[in-house]
Design a protein around this motif. Structure first.
Motif, PDB file in Angstrom:
ATOM      1  N   ALA A 124       3.889  -1.543 -11.677  1.00 20.58           N
ATOM      2  CA  ALA A 124       2.724  -2.381 -11.380  1.00 20.58           C
ATOM      3  C   ALA A 124       1.762  -2.361 -12.567  1.00 20.58           C
ATOM      4  O   ALA A 124       1.200  -3.405 -12.935  1.00 20.58           O
ATOM      5  N   LEU A 125       1.572  -1.204 -13.181  1.00 23.71           N
ATOM      6  CA  LEU A 125       0.736  -1.109 -14.377  1.00 23.71           C
ATOM      7  C   LEU A 125       1.326  -1.952 -15.504  1.00 23.71           C
ATOM      8  O   LEU A 125       0.597  -2.668 -16.206  1.00 23.71           O
ATOM      9  N   LEU A 149       2.427   1.746  -3.441  1.00 23.61           N
ATOM     10  CA  LEU A 149       1.449   2.249  -4.401  1.00 23.61           C
ATOM     11  C   LEU A 149       1.095   3.712  -4.138  1.00 23.61           C
ATOM     12  O   LEU A 149       0.878   4.482  -5.079  1.00 23.61           O
ATOM     13  N   LYS A 150       1.052   4.099  -2.876  1.00 20.48           N
ATOM     14  CA  LYS A 150       0.677   5.466  -2.524  1.00 20.48           C
ATOM     15  C   LYS A 150       1.812   6.464  -2.757  1.00 20.48           C
ATOM     16  O   LYS A 150       1.571   7.573  -3.234  1.00 20.48           O
ATOM     17  N   HIS A 151       3.047   6.076  -2.455  1.00 17.88           N
ATOM     18  CA  HIS A 151       4.142   7.046  -2.414  1.00 17.88           C
ATOM     19  C   HIS A 151       5.181   6.918  -3.529  1.00 17.88           C
ATOM     20  O   HIS A 151       6.019   7.800  -3.675  1.00 17.88           O
ATOM     21  N   GLU A 152       5.147   5.834  -4.286  1.00 16.61           N
ATOM     22  CA  GLU A 152       6.214   5.593  -5.259  1.00 16.61           C
ATOM     23  C   GLU A 152       5.662   5.552  -6.685  1.00 16.61           C
ATOM     24  O   GLU A 152       5.033   4.580  -7.090  1.00 16.61           O
ATOM     25  N   ASP A 153       5.919   6.629  -7.432  1.00 17.55           N
ATOM     26  CA  ASP A 153       5.452   6.702  -8.822  1.00 17.55           C
ATOM     27  C   ASP A 153       6.007   5.553  -9.655  1.00 17.55           C
ATOM     28  O   ASP A 153       5.281   4.952 -10.452  1.00 17.55           O
ATOM     29  N   PHE A 157       6.922   2.575  -8.760  1.00 18.37           N
ATOM     30  CA  PHE A 157       6.267   1.303  -8.448  1.00 18.37           C
ATOM     31  C   PHE A 157       4.886   1.248  -9.103  1.00 18.37           C
ATOM     32  O   PHE A 157       4.507   0.200  -9.641  1.00 18.37           O
ATOM     33  N   ARG A 158       4.160   2.345  -9.067  1.00 21.41           N
ATOM     34  CA  ARG A 158       2.841   2.358  -9.723  1.00 21.41           C
ATOM     35  C   ARG A 158       2.974   2.091 -11.221  1.00 21.41           C
ATOM     36  O   ARG A 158       2.195   1.331 -11.807  1.00 21.41           O
ATOM     37  N   GLN A 159       3.981   2.710 -11.849  1.00 20.40           N
ATOM     38  CA  GLN A 159       4.186   2.504 -13.286  1.00 20.40           C
ATOM     39  C   GLN A 159       4.559   1.056 -13.588  1.00 20.40           C
ATOM     40  O   GLN A 159       4.052   0.448 -14.532  1.00 20.40           O
ATOM     41  N   LYS A 204       0.837  -1.209   0.000  1.00 23.50           N
ATOM     42  CA  LYS A 204       0.000   0.000   0.000  1.00 23.50           C
ATOM     43  C   LYS A 204       0.869   1.255   0.000  1.00 23.50           C
ATOM     44  O   LYS A 204       0.591   2.213  -0.733  1.00 23.50           O
TER      45      LYS A 204
END
Length: 122
Positions: free
Chosen positions: A40-41, A30-34, A36-38, A27
């Motif tokens: 993960a996508l 996903l909330k704080h790391e751009d 990681f979000r990219q 969590k």
């Protein structure tokens, strides 16, 4: 050296707690790391694509494993960066080295995805 006060839980309780600590880590990433979000996508796109392309069971495993490895390496890189930032925000060559090496590890993991996918698909 003093041991962490959070150490000492054993058995099922430790496993149970570790699972929820891990969810908290995901969590936070996903909330704080751009990045990681990219990534993960990217995983959300590539993993189903590996299943759809039907390269065989071993081919699927070879294509999915490096995608998951990217997420693992990014989590470790983000953990190093958070720990280093907690210690000091000053501009220091060792801090830069640590952060650059973490970033390089992510780059190598991403290159690994491309190489494995090319080998399996070509």
């Amino acid at each position: 050296m003093q041991e962490s006060p959070f150490k000492g839980k054993t058995g099922v309780k430790r496993v149970f707690n570790a699972f929820f600590y891990s969810l908290d880590g995901l969590k936070a990433a996903l909330k704080h790391e751009d990045a990681f979000r990219q990534e993960a996508l990217l995983a959300i796109i590539l993993i189903p694509l590996a299943l759809y392309l039907e390269p065989g069971t071993i081919g699927r495993a070879l294509m999915i494993a490096p995608v998951l490895l990217v997420l693992i390496v990014e989590l470790l890189n983000s953990a190093v960066e958070a720990a280093v930032d907690r210690i000091s925000m000053e501009n220091h060559h060792l801090i830069k080295r640590a952060k650059d090496m973490g970033s390089a590890a992510v780059l190598v993991a991403l290159i690994n995805v491309a190489v494995i996918w090319l080998i399996v698909l070509v």
